[in-house]
Scaffold this motif. Structure first.
Motif, mmCIF file in Angstrom:
data_model
loop_
_atom_site.group_PDB
_atom_site.id
_atom_site.type_symbol
_atom_site.label_atom_id
_atom_site.label_comp_id
_atom_site.label_asym_id
_atom_site.label_seq_id
_atom_site.Cartn_x
_atom_site.Cartn_y
_atom_site.Cartn_z
ATOM 1 N N LYS A 1 -8.380 -3.423 -4.148
ATOM 2 C CA LYS A 1 -8.794 -2.441 -3.148
ATOM 3 C C LYS A 1 -8.073 -2.633 -1.814
ATOM 4 N N GLN A 2 -7.754 -3.904 -1.503
ATOM 5 C CA GLN A 2 -7.128 -4.158 -0.199
ATOM 6 C C GLN A 2 -5.743 -3.521 -0.083
ATOM 7 N N TYR A 3 -5.115 -3.182 -1.214
ATOM 8 C CA TYR A 3 -3.785 -2.596 -1.185
ATOM 9 C C TYR A 3 -3.801 -1.076 -1.297
ATOM 10 N N PRO B 1 0.821 -1.224 0.000
ATOM 11 C CA PRO B 1 0.000 0.000 0.000
ATOM 12 C C PRO B 1 0.850 1.266 0.000
ATOM 13 N N SER C 1 1.277 3.894 -3.244
ATOM 14 C CA SER C 1 0.956 5.304 -3.082
ATOM 15 C C SER C 1 2.143 6.165 -3.495
ATOM 16 N N ALA D 1 -3.730 2.353 0.228
ATOM 17 C CA ALA D 1 -3.369 2.901 1.531
ATOM 18 C C ALA D 1 -4.455 3.842 2.020
ATOM 19 N N LYS D 2 -4.517 4.006 3.383
ATOM 20 C CA LYS D 2 -5.541 4.892 3.946
ATOM 21 C C LYS D 2 -5.408 6.305 3.402
ATOM 22 N N LYS D 3 -4.122 6.801 3.425
ATOM 23 C CA LYS D 3 -3.886 8.148 2.891
ATOM 24 C C LYS D 3 -3.238 8.005 1.532
ATOM 25 N N PHE D 4 -3.993 7.551 0.551
ATOM 26 C CA PHE D 4 -3.435 7.299 -0.772
ATOM 27 C C PHE D 4 -3.114 8.620 -1.466
ATOM 28 N N ASP D 5 -1.887 8.711 -1.995
ATOM 29 C CA ASP D 5 -1.431 9.976 -2.571
ATOM 30 C C ASP D 5 -1.705 9.973 -4.075
#
Lengths: 285, 398
Positions: free
Chosen positions: B133-135, B114, B118, B137-141
């Motif tokens: 989708k599982q990969y 993730p 990003s 990241a929460k804060k995807f850049d």
């Protein structure tokens, strides 16, 4: 003057030839399948299950499956079809409702069989949760043959002269009694003929059973109406297009086509024999 | 007496209910087909469980299914071709991440994917990253394309039918509808002359005895199951066409047309013959009395009079051809490409449904697309039924 006659002769000969060409096509198709298939037929073929990737053995489970589907769909379509035929001809002859029902019935008979398959899968298999089963397949096939049954019933009833109804009513019989005791017995022969022909239709349909009941390979016979079955038309389809070894299962395919054609021929002959028999009986009376 | 009346009414009620079953069925067919079909347009363009990611600077907000496919097939290599900046497209799939990072960097359990995905998206301006989708990241850049759904234009105007292609399944109707059109057109062009000739022959020329022999045979032709026609086509017509035209494969639109023509014949013959029989005797006799030959009477009086019936016959024949499934499925080769000649494999709408429904998971985009095909087929046959109704009504009014 002469040219008029010549053009008539040419046109008529042409039409005659084209008509016979159509018959030749029929004979070719039937002759081809019968001649290739009849050699495959033996006791084992009719009574054994398929073996070795459909290249050996027989088609017994498919025959049984088709038989069950015929029974199942008839149990559904015959009573409902006959009753609605009676309603349309005897009760609702001239009103808007009847013409609406008639249009809907016509529309239903024009719906392609694969759409029935889709619908049967969505309603019976998935929504009602019958799964791939004899029940789901029979209901789908029953709906498919319903317009045919309705139309035959209606036409058979229509053919009966009104004086019979009026005579019965004049004697004090109720409408229901008239239908039950006078109209139905007279229309019975034609209705039966129509029902037999609808069985022919049902036994050959493939698309509606693809996703509602048909199994690719299932050597054991079904135990309940929630089991899958093999069926003759589907069996012919799979072994002629997607078997493990198409070349060596060809013989089985010819045999299956032969059995299917024989059923259709027998049904058609039966229907016309019955029709003639009853016609003679009526004449004698 | 009262009881009896009540009983009669009860029975009548039962009969009415039976009578309404066909209408209810039509209604249910409409509901089920269109409910499932409409689900297609809420299906994401990107494969279920995956997203497409872009660099933040990339102005692209939307991509349709076909554009995504072309990008991943390297048919589009610059963002300006899909309305973006002039910048080469860099396609990255999950498995390609190893080209950018070592296995250590991605982690033994891929736990760093993730973060790295990003990072890569942020530093590569032309990237399009296809990621589960599982990969994500929460804060995807970067920008995620995950709410884009299949649009009606993708379906109705789509030129490709690849329901299982990744990352974006192609549900283009055009090849199928054209396939159906060509096969049916070929069939009706073959069947109509024969059908009308036989109808004229049976209605006007043949003696009663000949007619009594021919009529049941033609009914028998209608009784042969479509799968048997398909089988006959497969083992006889297909090899014949392959040899005659020297084709790589014999499974072609023409094979389908020939089989369908044979199958449509009984419908055309029966309907056309019936309509020719309704021509009043007086009209026929008037023509003959004026010195016209029988043939002149047929084409100047009987055929024009029976015109609407003949039209109905043609329309019903087309309807039969369009809806036919099994025979066509077995002989047309089922290649979902837009055909240019009748000697190419094609795939029709019904054949597609029959061939693919078994593999499509219930509720998936593919499943819904097949129901959408069913809905279109249903609409076409409804139009045909209604036009036949109108044609015969018009005649009645006259």
């Amino acid at each position: 003057m002469q040219s008029k006659r010549i053009s008539q002769a040419i046109a008529f000969t042409l039409f005659k030839l084209m008509s016979y060409a159509v018959i030749v096509i029929l004979v070719l198709i039937l002759g081809f399948i019968i001649s290739r298939g009849i050699g495959v037929i033996n006791w084992e073929f009719l009574t054994a299950a398929p073996e070795e990737g459909m290249t050996k053995g027989g088609i017994f489970p498919a025959i049984v499956g088709t038989f069950y589907l015929i029974i199942g769909s008839s149990l559904f379509s015959f009573p409902i079809g006959i009753m609605s035929g009676i309603y349309m001809n005897e009760y609702a002859t001239d009103n808007k409702l009847a013409s609406f029902i008639r249009i809907m019935t016509n529309n239903l008979s024009g719906v392609p069989s694969v759409v029935f398959g889709l619908f049967g899968m969505a309603l019976f298999v998935n929504t009602l949760g019958f799964g791939d089963s004899i029940l789901a397949g029979s209901l789908t096939l029953g709906l498919l043959s319903l317009p045919l049954v309705i139309r035959t019933t209606e036409e058979s009833l229509k053919a009966i002269d009104n004086s019979f109804r009026e005579g019965s009513l004049a004697l004090g019989a109720t409408k229901l009694q008239t239908i039950q005791k006078v109209v139905l017995p007279m229309a019975f022969p034609n209705i039966i003929t129509g029902l037999i022909l609808s069985i022919g239709r049902v036994s050959g349909e493939t698309a509606p059973i693809l996703f509602t009941v048909a199994a690719y390979f299932l050597p054991k016979l079904p135990n309940s109406i929630f089991d899958q079955v093999m069926a003759l038309p589907y069996h012919l389809y799979v072994i002629s297009t997607s078997g493990t070894d198409i070349e060596s299962s060809r013989a089985m395919a010819y045999g299956t086509a032969f059995v299917l054609i024989s059923i259709i021929l027998i049904i058609n002959i039966l229907a016309s024999v019955l029709r003639n028999y009853f016609a003679k009986k009526v004449k004698m009376n | 007496m009262q009881v009896k009346r009540f009983f009669e009414k009860l029975i009548e009620g039962f009969l009415l209910i039976s009578g309404s079953i066909t209408s209810i069925t039509i209604l249910l067919i409409v509901i089920f087909l269109f409910k499932e079909a409409s689900g297609l347009f809420t299906t994401p363009v990107v494969e279920e469980g995956y997203v497409l990611a872009f660099n933040k600077e990339n102005p692209i907000k939307h991509l349709n299914a076909y554009q995504i496919k072309q990008i991943f097939d390297s048919e589009i290599s610059n963002w300006n071709e899909v309305g973006g900046k002039d910048m080469p497209i860099e396609v990255v799939r999950l498995s390609d991440l190893t080209n950018y990072y070592t296995e250590e960097e991605l982690g033994a359990e891929f736990e760093h994917i993730p973060a790295k995905a990003s990072e890569l998206t942020a530093k590569t301006p032309g990237i399009v990253l296809f990621l589960p989708k599982q990969y994500v990241a929460k804060k995807f850049d970067g920008i995620l394309l995950d709410h884009e759904t299949i649009r009606p234009g993708d379906f109705f105007g789509g030129k490709e039918w690849y329901p299982t292609s990744t990352p974006s399944a192609q549900f283009g109707l055009l090849p199928l509808i054209l396939g159906t059109f060509w096969v049916s057109l070929g069939a009706i062009l073959l069947a109509l002359p024969f059908g009308l000739a036989v109808a004229v022959y049976l209605a006007e020329i043949a003696s009663m005895r000949v007619r009594n022999v021919l009529k049941p045979l033609i009914e028998l032709l209608a009784g042969i199951p479509s799968v048997v026609y398909g089988f006959f086509g497969l083992v006889v017509i297909v090899p014949f066409l392959q040899q005659t035209f020297g084709l790589p494969v014999g499974e072609t639109a023409l094979a389908g047309s020939i089989i369908l023509a044979i199958m449509a014949l009984p419908t055309i013959i029966t309907v056309a013959e019936d309509s020719m029989r309704t021509v009043p005797r007086a009209m026929k006799e008037a023509s003959l009395a004026l010195g016209a030959t029988h043939w002149q009477t047929i084409y100047k009086v009987i055929v024009p009079y029976a015109k609407s019936g003949i039209m109905s016959a043609a329309v019903l024949g087309i309807g039969r051809a369009i809806g036919e499934t099994m025979a066509v499925l077995m002989v047309t080769g089922n290649a979902a490409v837009i055909p240019h000649t009748l000697l190419e494999p094609v795939r029709t709408i019904p054949a597609t449904i029959a061939a693919e429904l078994g593999e499509a998971p219930v509720g998936s985009g593919h499943y819904q697309a097949l129901f959408a095909l069913g809905a279109i087929l249903f609409l076409i046959t409804m139009i045909i039924s209604i036009s036949v109704e109108l044609i015969s009504k018009k005649k009645y009014a006259k």
